[in-house]
Design a protein around this motif. Sequence first.
Motif, PDB file in Angstrom:
ATOM      1  N   TYR A   1       0.457  -1.077   0.159  1.00  0.00           N
ATOM      2  CA  TYR A   1      -0.183  -0.257  -0.140  1.00  0.00           C
ATOM      3  C   TYR A   1       0.763   1.000  -0.254  1.00  0.00           C
ATOM      4  N   PRO A   2       1.230   2.022  -1.536  1.00  0.00           N
ATOM      5  CA  PRO A   2       2.100   3.146  -1.520  1.00  0.00           C
ATOM      6  C   PRO A   2       1.688   3.671  -0.563  1.00  0.00           C
ATOM      7  N   LEU A   3       0.045   4.238  -0.734  1.00  0.00           N
ATOM      8  CA  LEU A   3      -0.628   5.399  -0.014  1.00  0.00           C
ATOM      9  C   LEU A   3      -0.280   5.348   1.911  1.00  0.00           C
ATOM     10  N   THR A   4      -0.032   4.445   1.836  1.00  0.00           N
ATOM     11  CA  THR A   4      -0.185   4.581   4.168  1.00  0.00           C
ATOM     12  C   THR A   4       1.144   3.809   3.955  1.00  0.00           C
ATOM     13  N   ALA A   5       2.183   3.321   2.874  1.00  0.00           N
ATOM     14  CA  ALA A   5       3.524   3.823   3.570  1.00  0.00           C
ATOM     15  C   ALA A   5       3.804   5.467   3.324  1.00  0.00           C
ATOM     16  N   ALA A   6       3.606   6.110   2.657  1.00  0.00           N
ATOM     17  CA  ALA A   6       3.786   7.430   2.258  1.00  0.00           C
ATOM     18  C   ALA A   6       2.663   8.319   3.223  1.00  0.00           C
ATOM     19  N   ALA A   7       2.053   7.739   3.853  1.00  0.00           N
ATOM     20  CA  ALA A   7       0.929   8.770   4.688  1.00  0.00           C
ATOM     21  C   ALA A   7       1.835   9.483   5.810  1.00  0.00           C
TER      22      ALA A   7
ATOM     23  N   LEU B   1      12.096  -1.073   6.553  1.00  0.00           N
ATOM     24  CA  LEU B   1      12.465   0.063   6.224  1.00  0.00           C
ATOM     25  C   LEU B   1      12.590  -0.066   4.471  1.00  0.00           C
ATOM     26  N   TRP B   2      13.013  -1.742   4.690  1.00  0.00           N
ATOM     27  CA  TRP B   2      12.834  -1.697   3.137  1.00  0.00           C
ATOM     28  C   TRP B   2      11.413  -2.310   2.571  1.00  0.00           C
ATOM     29  N   ILE B   3      10.583  -2.647   3.395  1.00  0.00           N
ATOM     30  CA  ILE B   3       9.688  -2.831   3.131  1.00  0.00           C
ATOM     31  C   ILE B   3       8.760  -1.533   2.901  1.00  0.00           C
ATOM     32  N   LEU B   4       9.094   0.174   3.535  1.00  0.00           N
ATOM     33  CA  LEU B   4       8.486   1.024   3.284  1.00  0.00           C
ATOM     34  C   LEU B   4       8.696   1.429   2.029  1.00  0.00           C
ATOM     35  N   TYR B   5      10.550   1.413   2.546  1.00  0.00           N
ATOM     36  CA  TYR B   5      11.179   2.185   1.002  1.00  0.00           C
ATOM     37  C   TYR B   5      10.547   1.889  -0.524  1.00  0.00           C
ATOM     38  N   ARG B   6      10.110   0.201  -0.980  1.00  0.00           N
ATOM     39  CA  ARG B   6       9.585  -0.305  -2.100  1.00  0.00           C
ATOM     40  C   ARG B   6       8.591   0.175  -2.400  1.00  0.00           C
ATOM     41  N   LYS B   7       7.537   0.463  -1.330  1.00  0.00           N
ATOM     42  CA  LYS B   7       6.410   1.105  -1.602  1.00  0.00           C
ATOM     43  C   LYS B   7       6.303   2.295  -1.498  1.00  0.00           C
TER      44      LYS B   7
END
Length: 127
Positions: free
Chosen positions: A1-7, A46-52
């Motif tokens: 969920y890219p939007l959640t990772a960038a919220a 961190l890697w999961i967030l960065y990928r998203k």
Amino acid sequence: YPLTAAAQDNDGRTPFHFLCKSLAKSCDTSMSWDKNSIERRMTRILWILYRKAPSAIIIEDNHGVDVVEYALEADMSMTFIRLLQDMVARVHVHNAKKKANRKLIQARSPLLQQKGSREGTFCMACD
């Protein structure tokens, strides 16, 4: 969920900020885990967030504090901090390349339009 990772919350913090801030609290509340174990798990997250949502890693909160500063305040290892810095640098390089490509396309656009108007219809596949 890219939007959640960038919220961002009301203070402008992203999940990256919260992740980097949480190490000190994790070490205090979980005596059964050592700092290295917690940091390994945090690196995976961190890697999961960065990928998203890679661009979210360069966001500063409303006080102008970035994720690297949060990690420094949380006394993260230099390995973790270097990884953060590398990720931040990658995003900046990627953004600079995108900006340069846009400028190049804009610079060429008038030339392509002029060429098309001089020769009738312009076909990029024909040139």
